[in-house]
Design a protein around this motif. Structure first.
Motif, PDB file in Angstrom:
ATOM      1  N   ARG A  57       0.863  -1.180   0.000  1.00 34.32           N
ATOM      2  CA  ARG A  57       0.000   0.000   0.000  1.00 34.32           C
ATOM      3  C   ARG A  57       0.893   1.222   0.000  1.00 34.32           C
ATOM      4  NH1 ARG A  57      -2.743   0.288   4.957  1.00 34.32           N
ATOM      5  NH2 ARG A  57      -1.176  -1.092   5.777  1.00 34.32           N
ATOM      6  N   VAL A  58       0.569   2.198  -0.815  1.00 31.66           N
ATOM      7  CA  VAL A  58       1.376   3.412  -0.918  1.00 31.66           C
ATOM      8  C   VAL A  58       0.498   4.608  -0.596  1.00 31.66           C
ATOM      9  CG1 VAL A  58       2.788   4.864  -2.420  1.00 31.66           C
ATOM     10  CG2 VAL A  58       2.824   2.376  -2.701  1.00 31.66           C
ATOM     11  N   ARG A  59       1.042   5.501   0.222  1.00 35.22           N
ATOM     12  CA  ARG A  59       0.375   6.754   0.543  1.00 35.22           C
ATOM     13  C   ARG A  59       1.360   7.882   0.250  1.00 35.22           C
ATOM     14  NH1 ARG A  59      -0.817   8.627   6.522  1.00 35.22           N
ATOM     15  NH2 ARG A  59      -0.076   6.521   6.885  1.00 35.22           N
ATOM     16  N   PHE A  60       0.871   8.931  -0.371  1.00 34.57           N
ATOM     17  CA  PHE A  60       1.697  10.093  -0.678  1.00 34.57           C
ATOM     18  C   PHE A  60       1.308  11.230   0.244  1.00 34.57           C
ATOM     19  CE2 PHE A  60       1.404   7.659  -4.639  1.00 34.57           C
ATOM     20  CZ  PHE A  60       2.753   7.482  -4.922  1.00 34.57           C
ATOM     21  N   ALA A  61       2.305  11.975   0.712  1.00 35.18           N
ATOM     22  CA  ALA A  61       2.045  13.085   1.630  1.00 35.18           C
ATOM     23  C   ALA A  61       2.989  14.240   1.325  1.00 35.18           C
ATOM     24  CB  ALA A  61       2.243  12.624   3.077  1.00 35.18           C
ATOM     25  N   VAL A  62       2.486  15.444   1.572  1.00 37.79           N
ATOM     26  CA  VAL A  62       3.288  16.649   1.435  1.00 37.79           C
ATOM     27  C   VAL A  62       3.169  17.431   2.733  1.00 37.79           C
ATOM     28  CG1 VAL A  62       3.619  18.830   0.200  1.00 37.79           C
ATOM     29  CG2 VAL A  62       2.928  16.781  -1.069  1.00 37.79           C
ATOM     30  N   GLU A  63       4.306  17.827   3.272  1.00 38.44           N
ATOM     31  CA  GLU A  63       4.369  18.683   4.448  1.00 38.44           C
ATOM     32  C   GLU A  63       5.236  19.875   4.078  1.00 38.44           C
ATOM     33  OE1 GLU A  63       2.956  18.280   7.565  1.00 38.44           O
ATOM     34  OE2 GLU A  63       1.922  16.471   6.889  1.00 38.44           O
ATOM     35  N   TYR A  64       5.175  20.924   4.874  1.00 32.01           N
ATOM     36  CA  TYR A  64       5.981  22.121   4.627  1.00 32.01           C
ATOM     37  C   TYR A  64       6.791  22.446   5.867  1.00 32.01           C
ATOM     38  CZ  TYR A  64       3.068  22.498   0.526  1.00 32.01           C
ATOM     39  OH  TYR A  64       2.432  22.229  -0.663  1.00 32.01           O
ATOM     40  N   GLY A  65       8.033  22.856   5.663  1.00 35.70           N
ATOM     41  CA  GLY A  65       8.885  23.224   6.773  1.00 35.70           C
ATOM     42  C   GLY A  65      10.328  22.860   6.507  1.00 35.70           C
ATOM     43  N   THR A  66      11.105  22.816   7.569  1.00 29.18           N
ATOM     44  CA  THR A  66      12.500  22.414   7.491  1.00 29.18           C
ATOM     45  C   THR A  66      12.531  20.907   7.267  1.00 29.18           C
ATOM     46  OG1 THR A  66      13.071  24.152   9.044  1.00 29.18           O
ATOM     47  CG2 THR A  66      14.701  22.394   8.730  1.00 29.18           C
ATOM     48  N   PRO A  67      13.203  20.438   6.215  1.00 29.05           N
ATOM     49  CA  PRO A  67      13.122  19.015   5.859  1.00 29.05           C
ATOM     50  C   PRO A  67      13.394  18.037   6.998  1.00 29.05           C
ATOM     51  CG  PRO A  67      14.135  20.207   4.076  1.00 29.05           C
ATOM     52  CD  PRO A  67      13.990  21.192   5.219  1.00 29.05           C
ATOM     53  N   SER A  68      14.513  18.165   7.707  1.00 30.53           N
ATOM     54  CA  SER A  68      14.822  17.163   8.734  1.00 30.53           C
ATOM     55  C   SER A  68      13.787  17.170   9.853  1.00 30.53           C
ATOM     56  CB  SER A  68      16.234  17.373   9.296  1.00 30.53           C
ATOM     57  OG  SER A  68      16.369  18.669   9.842  1.00 30.53           O
ATOM     58  N   ALA A  69      13.403  18.338  10.320  1.00 31.39           N
ATOM     59  CA  ALA A  69      12.415  18.425  11.402  1.00 31.39           C
ATOM     60  C   ALA A  69      11.059  17.884  10.957  1.00 31.39           C
ATOM     61  CB  ALA A  69      12.280  19.871  11.876  1.00 31.39           C
ATOM     62  N   ALA A  70      10.660  18.222   9.735  1.00 24.58           N
ATOM     63  CA  ALA A  70       9.361  17.754   9.234  1.00 24.58           C
ATOM     64  C   ALA A  70       9.350  16.238   9.036  1.00 24.58           C
ATOM     65  CB  ALA A  70       9.014  18.473   7.934  1.00 24.58           C
ATOM     66  N   ILE A  71      10.467  15.668   8.585  1.00 26.50           N
ATOM     67  CA  ILE A  71      10.554  14.211   8.407  1.00 26.50           C
ATOM     68  C   ILE A  71      10.429  13.514   9.755  1.00 26.50           C
ATOM     69  CG2 ILE A  71      12.136  12.325   7.803  1.00 26.50           C
ATOM     70  CD1 ILE A  71      13.232  14.282   5.584  1.00 26.50           C
ATOM     71  N   ILE A  72      11.167  13.994  10.742  1.00 27.02           N
ATOM     72  CA  ILE A  72      11.131  13.388  12.074  1.00 27.02           C
ATOM     73  C   ILE A  72       9.740  13.501  12.687  1.00 27.02           C
ATOM     74  CG2 ILE A  72      12.023  13.618  14.434  1.00 27.02           C
ATOM     75  CD1 ILE A  72      14.720  14.500  13.033  1.00 27.02           C
ATOM     76  N   GLU A  73       9.133  14.667  12.582  1.00 25.96           N
ATOM     77  CA  GLU A  73       7.786  14.873  13.121  1.00 25.96           C
ATOM     78  C   GLU A  73       6.767  13.964  12.420  1.00 25.96           C
ATOM     79  OE1 GLU A  73       4.537  18.450  13.110  1.00 25.96           O
ATOM     80  OE2 GLU A  73       6.617  18.996  13.573  1.00 25.96           O
TER      81      GLU A  73
END
Length: 160
Positions: A76-92
């Motif tokens: 199963r694949v889900r796509f998502a977009v977040e905005y912000g500082t890449p490392s912090a947003a990935i961890i969050e």
């Protein structure tokens, strides 16, 4: 008495910047999926850099190419977009999605200290509480991407 529901499947988070290194990491992550695993493909857009609607259309276009690539993997694949500082947003996002593993590609092309791992990958490896697998691709952006397995450098953190 509190009832807890056990997690029924494995969740792999694969951040992407739509580069060759990210695509190779994505294919590796998809190969790790099995059964009822879920693969989350996450793109981090820069906050304050233009119209989010226009940028989202561009990201969706890029995701559609990934959808074709991933169709044969059976996860199963889900796509998502977040905005912000890449490392912090990935961890969050990894925490929010309860990811079991973060798989990411690295260009490894910044300054000497970050020769093996890019700055975003390095920050995620140092700060994430989730296991992180970084694949440093021998290919550089602009080179033809092969969908065959290639020799890559694999770096992991010891976070659990």
């Amino acid at each position: 008495m509190t009832n807890t529901v056990a997690k029924s499947s494995r969740t792999i988070l694969c951040p992407t910047d739509f580069s060759v290194a990210s695509t190779q990491a994505l294919l590796h992550a998809a190969g790790q999926c099995g059964g009822n695993a879920e693969l989350i493909v996450l793109h981090i857009g820069a906050s304050g850099s233009g119209d989010h609607g226009t940028m989202l259309k561009e990201h969706l276009h890029n995701f559609s190419g990934y959808s074709d690539l991933l169709s044969g993997y059976g996860c199963r694949v889900r796509f998502a977009v977040e905005y912000g500082t890449p490392s912090a947003a990935i961890i969050e996002y990894a925490e929010k999605a309860d990811a079991d593993l973060i798989v990411m590609g690295s260009h490894g092309a910044s300054d000497f200290r970050r020769l093996l791992v890019g700055s975003t990958a390095e920050a995620v490896m140092r700060q994430a509480t989730r296991p992180v697998l970084v694949l440093r691709s021998p290919k550089r952006d602009g080179e033809k991407t092969s969908h065959q397995k290639e020799q890559t450098e694999v770096l992991t953190n010891s976070n659990d």
